[in-house]
Design a protein around this motif. Sequence first.
Motif, PDB file in Angstrom:
ATOM      1  N   ASP A 133     -86.603 -29.231   0.648  1.00 31.25           N
ATOM      2  CA  ASP A 133     -87.138 -30.324  -0.158  1.00 31.25           C
ATOM      3  C   ASP A 133     -85.976 -31.210  -0.578  1.00 31.25           C
ATOM      4  O   ASP A 133     -84.799 -30.859  -0.391  1.00 31.25           O
ATOM      5  CB  ASP A 133     -87.885 -29.799  -1.387  1.00 31.25           C
ATOM      6  N   ILE A 134     -86.296 -32.336  -1.154  1.00 26.84           N
ATOM      7  CA  ILE A 134     -85.288 -33.270  -1.658  1.00 26.84           C
ATOM      8  C   ILE A 134     -85.279 -33.160  -3.181  1.00 26.84           C
ATOM      9  O   ILE A 134     -86.306 -33.402  -3.817  1.00 26.84           O
ATOM     10  CB  ILE A 134     -85.591 -34.716  -1.232  1.00 26.84           C
ATOM     11  N   PRO A 135     -84.165 -32.759  -3.786  1.00 24.08           N
ATOM     12  CA  PRO A 135     -84.137 -32.632  -5.249  1.00 24.08           C
ATOM     13  C   PRO A 135     -84.298 -33.981  -5.935  1.00 24.08           C
ATOM     14  O   PRO A 135     -83.962 -35.033  -5.378  1.00 24.08           O
ATOM     15  CB  PRO A 135     -82.762 -32.016  -5.515  1.00 24.08           C
ATOM     16  N   ALA A 136     -84.808 -33.946  -7.143  1.00 26.57           N
ATOM     17  CA  ALA A 136     -85.088 -35.181  -7.875  1.00 26.57           C
ATOM     18  C   ALA A 136     -83.845 -36.034  -8.076  1.00 26.57           C
ATOM     19  O   ALA A 136     -83.931 -37.268  -8.076  1.00 26.57           O
ATOM     20  CB  ALA A 136     -85.724 -34.840  -9.226  1.00 26.57           C
ATOM     21  N   ASN A 137     -82.683 -35.392  -8.225  1.00 25.75           N
ATOM     22  CA  ASN A 137     -81.469 -36.179  -8.446  1.00 25.75           C
ATOM     23  C   ASN A 137     -81.010 -36.911  -7.192  1.00 25.75           C
ATOM     24  O   ASN A 137     -80.049 -37.684  -7.241  1.00 25.75           O
ATOM     25  CB  ASN A 137     -80.337 -35.294  -8.993  1.00 25.75           C
ATOM     26  N   GLU A 138     -81.696 -36.687  -6.069  1.00 23.35           N
ATOM     27  CA  GLU A 138     -81.363 -37.386  -4.822  1.00 23.35           C
ATOM     28  C   GLU A 138     -82.405 -38.442  -4.460  1.00 23.35           C
ATOM     29  O   GLU A 138     -82.294 -39.082  -3.416  1.00 23.35           O
ATOM     30  CB  GLU A 138     -81.228 -36.382  -3.677  1.00 23.35           C
ATOM     31  N   TYR A 139     -83.428 -38.634  -5.307  1.00 21.68           N
ATOM     32  CA  TYR A 139     -84.437 -39.644  -5.001  1.00 21.68           C
ATOM     33  C   TYR A 139     -83.806 -41.035  -4.856  1.00 21.68           C
ATOM     34  O   TYR A 139     -84.209 -41.832  -3.999  1.00 21.68           O
ATOM     35  CB  TYR A 139     -85.501 -39.695  -6.105  1.00 21.68           C
ATOM     36  N   TRP A 155     -82.773 -34.850   5.664  1.00 20.75           N
ATOM     37  CA  TRP A 155     -83.063 -33.958   4.541  1.00 20.75           C
ATOM     38  C   TRP A 155     -83.881 -32.738   4.959  1.00 20.75           C
ATOM     39  O   TRP A 155     -84.216 -31.900   4.116  1.00 20.75           O
ATOM     40  CB  TRP A 155     -83.792 -34.721   3.438  1.00 20.75           C
ATOM     41  N   SER A 156     -84.194 -32.639   6.243  1.00 24.38           N
ATOM     42  CA  SER A 156     -84.969 -31.497   6.777  1.00 24.38           C
ATOM     43  C   SER A 156     -86.333 -31.362   6.104  1.00 24.38           C
ATOM     44  O   SER A 156     -86.795 -30.255   5.806  1.00 24.38           O
ATOM     45  CB  SER A 156     -84.178 -30.185   6.634  1.00 24.38           C
ATOM     46  N   VAL A 157     -86.974 -32.504   5.861  1.00 24.18           N
ATOM     47  CA  VAL A 157     -88.319 -32.504   5.280  1.00 24.18           C
ATOM     48  C   VAL A 157     -89.233 -33.338   6.175  1.00 24.18           C
ATOM     49  O   VAL A 157     -88.804 -33.960   7.140  1.00 24.18           O
ATOM     50  CB  VAL A 157     -88.317 -33.077   3.843  1.00 24.18           C
ATOM     51  N   SER A 158     -90.502 -33.361   5.825  1.00 21.80           N
ATOM     52  CA  SER A 158     -91.464 -34.120   6.613  1.00 21.80           C
ATOM     53  C   SER A 158     -91.388 -35.609   6.283  1.00 21.80           C
ATOM     54  O   SER A 158     -90.919 -36.007   5.203  1.00 21.80           O
ATOM     55  CB  SER A 158     -92.880 -33.617   6.341  1.00 21.80           C
ATOM     56  N   VAL A 159     -91.886 -36.418   7.202  1.00 24.09           N
ATOM     57  CA  VAL A 159     -91.983 -37.860   6.962  1.00 24.09           C
ATOM     58  C   VAL A 159     -92.866 -38.122   5.753  1.00 24.09           C
ATOM     59  O   VAL A 159     -92.578 -38.993   4.926  1.00 24.09           O
ATOM     60  CB  VAL A 159     -92.530 -38.575   8.208  1.00 24.09           C
TER      61      VAL A 159
END
Length: 239
Positions: free
Chosen positions: A73-79, A99-103
């Motif tokens: 997942d993408i942490p909130a501090n990286e939004y 980020w190895s997450v979905s589109v």
Amino acid sequence: METEGARPDRLGPLLEQFDHAREMAGVRLTGLGDEEYLWEPVPSCWSLRRRGEATTPRAFGPGEWVLDLGAADIPANEYAEVARQAAGGMAVEKIAEDWSVSVERVEQILAHPGAPEPDATPVTTIAWRLAHLHHEFAGAWEWTFGERRQDPKLMVDFTPSAALTLERFWTVIDRWRDSVAGVTDEQLDTVGFSQYPYSNDGDYPYIGVLTAANLEFIHHMAEIALLRDLWRSRFTARA
């Protein structure tokens, strides 16, 4: 690790900052024992586990002991970083790959209104934090100054021994620092000088990668220092 006087170039302040943090961390980690190293202050911590006992979906390591890791997942501090990537013209598909997450997850973050919600991340043990730094800096060296072929997740044989961990850890940290000290001004500005996988390091000038590495080291060491304080006071705190 080599020591030197103050350097007037752009690399100098970063090296001085790292050296100071390294010195403080060495003092704060003195006397770390195995029980404290693996102490889980709350339920459901992430830590080191025997391979057959790991419950997190992406726990990794080459040997008997693996490091807990949950779903990507993408942490909130990286939004904000994701927003900058999109504003800079990076395709959503490329951001998701970085980020190895979905589109769909990237699109959800880009559409998020207002301030990000706090992360629901687990508390991690001293063992987890040291192991995380260990494999990150081992990989950073391999994919910048080494042969750029080893998988960082398979480079560190994790151990439940605090003493052995620290012995191996400082060797890796000091090798990385000594190699960084030889980076040229041109290399500092080179995009892709680091090709560290599982990151977007290759998209940035190396001076930015180094700044992020210092931040990673400093903030995890501060967390470890706090855990040591809590361990020391655990029997004296009021009920």
